[in-house]
Design a protein around this motif. Structure first.
Motif, PDB file in Angstrom:
ATOM      1  N   ASP A  20       0.864  -1.195   0.000  1.00  0.00           N
ATOM      2  CA  ASP A  20       0.000   0.000   0.000  1.00  0.00           C
ATOM      3  C   ASP A  20       0.899   1.244   0.000  1.00  0.00           C
ATOM      4  OD1 ASP A  20      -2.090   1.790   0.172  1.00  0.00           O
ATOM      5  OD2 ASP A  20      -2.664   1.244   2.203  1.00  0.00           O
ATOM      6  N   PHE A  24      -3.404   4.024   1.006  1.00  0.00           N
ATOM      7  CA  PHE A  24      -4.832   4.087   0.698  1.00  0.00           C
ATOM      8  C   PHE A  24      -5.694   3.532   1.835  1.00  0.00           C
ATOM      9  CE2 PHE A  24      -3.424   3.571  -3.947  1.00  0.00           C
ATOM     10  CZ  PHE A  24      -3.398   4.936  -4.149  1.00  0.00           C
ATOM     11  N   GLU A  25      -5.191   2.524   2.525  1.00  0.00           N
ATOM     12  CA  GLU A  25      -5.963   1.880   3.591  1.00  0.00           C
ATOM     13  C   GLU A  25      -5.901   2.641   4.914  1.00  0.00           C
ATOM     14  OE1 GLU A  25      -5.551  -2.785   2.362  1.00  0.00           O
ATOM     15  OE2 GLU A  25      -3.812  -1.856   3.298  1.00  0.00           O
ATOM     16  N   THR A  26      -4.873   3.446   5.120  1.00  0.00           N
ATOM     17  CA  THR A  26      -4.635   4.012   6.451  1.00  0.00           C
ATOM     18  C   THR A  26      -4.547   5.528   6.519  1.00  0.00           C
ATOM     19  OG1 THR A  26      -2.250   3.769   6.092  1.00  0.00           O
ATOM     20  CG2 THR A  26      -3.383   1.932   7.191  1.00  0.00           C
ATOM     21  N   GLU A  30      -6.322  10.210   2.418  1.00  0.00           N
ATOM     22  CA  GLU A  30      -7.049   9.365   1.466  1.00  0.00           C
ATOM     23  C   GLU A  30      -8.502   9.176   1.901  1.00  0.00           C
ATOM     24  OE1 GLU A  30      -6.080   8.524  -1.436  1.00  0.00           O
ATOM     25  OE2 GLU A  30      -3.940   8.942  -1.293  1.00  0.00           O
ATOM     26  N   TYR A  34     -11.564  10.302  -0.365  1.00  0.00           N
ATOM     27  CA  TYR A  34     -12.564   9.338  -0.825  1.00  0.00           C
ATOM     28  C   TYR A  34     -13.965   9.797  -0.445  1.00  0.00           C
ATOM     29  CZ  TYR A  34      -8.762   5.974  -1.662  1.00  0.00           C
ATOM     30  OH  TYR A  34      -7.635   5.342  -2.111  1.00  0.00           O
ATOM     31  N   VAL A  58      -9.360   0.056  -2.737  1.00  0.00           N
ATOM     32  CA  VAL A  58      -9.969   0.687  -1.553  1.00  0.00           C
ATOM     33  C   VAL A  58     -11.142   1.576  -1.966  1.00  0.00           C
ATOM     34  CG1 VAL A  58      -9.576   2.178   0.446  1.00  0.00           C
ATOM     35  CG2 VAL A  58      -7.814   0.549  -0.246  1.00  0.00           C
ATOM     36  N   GLU A  61     -14.066  -0.513  -3.713  1.00  0.00           N
ATOM     37  CA  GLU A  61     -15.005  -1.161  -2.793  1.00  0.00           C
ATOM     38  C   GLU A  61     -16.076  -0.174  -2.318  1.00  0.00           C
ATOM     39  OE1 GLU A  61     -14.687  -4.155   1.015  1.00  0.00           O
ATOM     40  OE2 GLU A  61     -13.270  -2.484   0.916  1.00  0.00           O
ATOM     41  N   ARG A  62     -15.686   1.061  -2.040  1.00  0.00           N
ATOM     42  CA  ARG A  62     -16.653   2.068  -1.595  1.00  0.00           C
ATOM     43  C   ARG A  62     -17.566   2.515  -2.731  1.00  0.00           C
ATOM     44  NH1 ARG A  62     -12.701   5.661   2.386  1.00  0.00           N
ATOM     45  NH2 ARG A  62     -11.987   3.861   3.558  1.00  0.00           N
ATOM     46  N   ARG A  86      -9.849  -7.856  -2.135  1.00  0.00           N
ATOM     47  CA  ARG A  86     -10.689  -6.889  -1.416  1.00  0.00           C
ATOM     48  C   ARG A  86     -12.135  -6.913  -1.917  1.00  0.00           C
ATOM     49  NH1 ARG A  86      -8.946  -2.994   1.451  1.00  0.00           N
ATOM     50  NH2 ARG A  86      -6.934  -2.991   0.407  1.00  0.00           N
ATOM     51  N   CYS A  87     -12.308  -7.083  -3.225  1.00  0.00           N
ATOM     52  CA  CYS A  87     -13.637  -6.947  -3.821  1.00  0.00           C
ATOM     53  C   CYS A  87     -14.282  -8.283  -4.186  1.00  0.00           C
ATOM     54  CB  CYS A  87     -13.551  -6.056  -5.061  1.00  0.00           C
ATOM     55  SG  CYS A  87     -13.035  -4.368  -4.707  1.00  0.00           S
TER      56      CYS A  87
END
Length: 193
Positions: A20, A24-26, A30, A34, A58, A61-62, A86-87
């Motif tokens: 990552d 993007f995850e943390t 970001e 998003y 990331v 998924e949203r 993830r998806c």
């Protein structure tokens, strides 16, 4: 600035070194970006969306929760493998390895998302992408651009270059619906009449 777009090996090396690399995850940046990206979308639901440069999925998924069908593509096989994990619980999400703009789906969309990707292209590829995105956008469809604004010497273009070029391209083709600028990123939403 370079006259060459960044290639898949550039991104594969980044993702191999760090799964990552942009957080993007943390990253709070970001997460806020998003949220602003999704909030800028005028419709609660889109029939067919296209995300260029979905990375590790990331935002994909949203975004999927707002779409009947979502095609997310990336140039990096390493990143796309993480996006698939993830998806995997979202059957409406299609994931493909694709180097836009040389490759582009032969489909039409009511939403095209270009987030944090345009500055990896050289000018020639940016212009080609504009033409292909426009041709794929359905009447009433939306094009959403979001790009980081700081200097990155290894990138062929800057975020403002991308948005300014789309502003010029859109002048006789698209309606500008939303413009937002923070200290870190720029967001522009266009609609095809």
């Amino acid at each position: 600035m370079s006259d060459q777009s960044l290639a898949a090996d550039f991104f594969d090396r980044l993702y191999q070194a760090d799964p990552d690399p942009w957080g993007f995850e943390t990253s709070p940046y970001e997460a806020a970006k998003y949220a602003a990206t999704l909030a800028a979308l005028p419709h609660q639901r889109y029939r067919s969306a296209f995300e260029i440069g979905g990375s590790i999925g990331v935002l994909t998924e949203r975004l999927a929760h707002r779409c009947d069908a979502l095609l997310s593509v990336d140039i990096s096989a390493v990143a796309q493998a993480r996006a698939r994990q993830r998806c995997q619980h979202l059957p409406l999400v299609g994931l493909e390895l694709m180097s836009v703009p040389q490759q582009y789906p032969d489909r039409h969309f009511d939403l095209v998302l270009l987030s944090e990707v345009g500055y990896y292209w050289c000018w020639a590829d940016l212009y080609l992408a504009q033409t292909k995105i426009y041709a794929s956008l359905l009447p009433g469809g939306h094009l959403l651009l979001v790009h980081w604004l700081h200097e990155a010497p290894s990138y062929p273009l800057r975020g403002d270059d991308v948005h300014d070029a789309f502003q010029r391209f859109a002048a006789s083709r698209l309606i500008h619906r939303v413009g937002q600028r923070t200290a870190d990123y720029r967001l522009d939403l266009y609609e095809r009449p």
